[in-house]
Scaffold this motif. Sequence first.
Motif, PDB file in Angstrom:
ATOM      1  N   THR A   1       0.844  -1.182   0.000  1.00 23.09           N
ATOM      2  CA  THR A   1       0.000   0.000   0.000  1.00 23.09           C
ATOM      3  C   THR A   1       0.883   1.236   0.000  1.00 23.09           C
ATOM      4  O   THR A   1       2.010   1.213   0.509  1.00 23.09           O
ATOM      5  CB  THR A   1      -0.914   0.019   1.230  1.00 23.09           C
ATOM      6  OG1 THR A   1      -0.099   0.018   2.417  1.00 23.09           O
ATOM      7  CG2 THR A   1      -1.817  -1.200   1.250  1.00 23.09           C
TER       8      THR A   1
ATOM      9  N   LYS B   1       1.414   5.566  -1.822  1.00 22.59           N
ATOM     10  CA  LYS B   1       0.952   6.728  -2.571  1.00 22.59           C
ATOM     11  C   LYS B   1       1.889   6.961  -3.758  1.00 22.59           C
ATOM     12  O   LYS B   1       3.109   6.884  -3.626  1.00 22.59           O
ATOM     13  CB  LYS B   1       0.925   7.955  -1.663  1.00 22.59           C
ATOM     14  CG  LYS B   1       0.220   9.169  -2.259  1.00 22.59           C
ATOM     15  CD  LYS B   1       0.116  10.291  -1.248  1.00 22.59           C
ATOM     16  CE  LYS B   1      -0.858   9.949  -0.128  1.00 22.59           C
ATOM     17  NZ  LYS B   1      -2.267   9.920  -0.617  1.00 22.59           N
TER      18      LYS B   1
ATOM     19  N   ASP C   1      -3.668   6.964  -4.185  1.00 19.74           N
ATOM     20  CA  ASP C   1      -3.454   5.907  -3.210  1.00 19.74           C
ATOM     21  C   ASP C   1      -3.480   4.548  -3.907  1.00 19.74           C
ATOM     22  O   ASP C   1      -4.302   4.304  -4.802  1.00 19.74           O
ATOM     23  CB  ASP C   1      -4.530   5.944  -2.123  1.00 19.74           C
ATOM     24  CG  ASP C   1      -4.417   7.188  -1.253  1.00 19.74           C
ATOM     25  OD1 ASP C   1      -3.279   7.605  -0.971  1.00 19.74           O
ATOM     26  OD2 ASP C   1      -5.468   7.757  -0.875  1.00 19.74           O
TER      27      ASP C   1
ATOM     28  N   THR D   1      -3.335   0.161  -3.376  1.00 16.36           N
ATOM     29  CA  THR D   1      -3.460  -1.028  -2.525  1.00 16.36           C
ATOM     30  C   THR D   1      -3.191  -2.250  -3.385  1.00 16.36           C
ATOM     31  O   THR D   1      -3.311  -2.187  -4.621  1.00 16.36           O
ATOM     32  CB  THR D   1      -4.868  -1.141  -1.912  1.00 16.36           C
ATOM     33  OG1 THR D   1      -5.823  -1.392  -2.962  1.00 16.36           O
ATOM     34  CG2 THR D   1      -5.260   0.134  -1.170  1.00 16.36           C
TER      35      THR D   1
END
Length: 383
Positions: free
Chosen positions: A79, A81, A216, A218
């Motif tokens: 995870t 940015k 973002d 994931t």
Amino acid sequence: MRLAPACRAMFLMLAPLTAWAQDGPPALPPVVHMDEKAAVNEGLAITVAKPGHLVASLPVMTRVMPDAVRVVHIHPAGTGKVVQVLVQPGQVVRRGDGLLRYQDHSLHVARLQAIQLRAALSAAIAARDDAASACARGRLLAGQTVSVAELRRRQDALAQAQATVRARQADVDTLGHRFAEEFNSSSEHDGTDEISTLIAPFDGTVMTLDTSLAGDLTPAMDVASIADLSRVWLVSDLPPEQAVRVQPGGTQVTQTAQGSVTSQIETVDGVASPLTGLVRVISAVPDPARRLMPGTVLDATLQTHEDAGGIVVPAAAVQEINGQSVVFRRLDSATYAPVVVMVVLEEGGQAVVQGGLQGGEPIVGQGSFALRSIIGLAGMDAD
């Protein structure tokens, strides 16, 4: 009604017509006459009827799609940015080229965990070494200052310390495997400062890129897709009644701006789509020059399993007269005999006929409509 003299001069003279039947259409005349000059003016072209067979084809609209087995969807291992986007959709990339970089929080946590596990392993190794030394002294002093029971206790402590070392080593190896196979793989490699880079796993084209700067990420996200377009699919959606006419192994001919492309039908879906009610037919085409753009819709024909044998003639040679299919056999330079045939199959400007024709006989290919017109006009004249 009778033919005007000008019409008679152009079409010359028709052999006497058989009398009209009282309860049906008139019979065909045995021969039709047209001299060579008139034949040239009317564009008559003589060809030869040949034995053979034709295979029926089905005209379709086909669309170009990436080969599904050559498309890879890129997912981040952790995870984080996005800090840098390196490519755009449609861009050609080489294996190992970067797609984007992101601040990998999972990588940061994993590295901290690695420090903890290595420290735990070091402590376990120290405890094992102490237990081994105590056990060695106990064996030397057994029965003197160290009792047999104490020696056994020290041996048990050593065994427990050795088991702890193996467990801590397994933890370190497991995390090391994660670094080697998860944070570093064919589609990702880690760097310094917890920055991971998503990379192209092979030479291909960026099809999609579903993130942006500061986005973002994931592990569940489909961030990008890479397609190897050196081989593409040609996909046709057919109604079920047409799909049953084609089968794998048949030939597909697709028309492109650069010319026709011939390929082989690879799959015909066994069920229709519940959304469209259509059956998908797929043909795969090597395209190393990248001539076929995914998403393009093209005209194509699919070979069916329907074929017929007989005498093959140009489709233009067949005329409908009084509800019958007729081909004109050339008897000499000015005489033609209408021959009733049955058209079994017509495909690609050719027709398979059965009836009174034999292979090798000269027939009128182009221009046979002029002879048909003579019969029609003479029939009107007979009225």
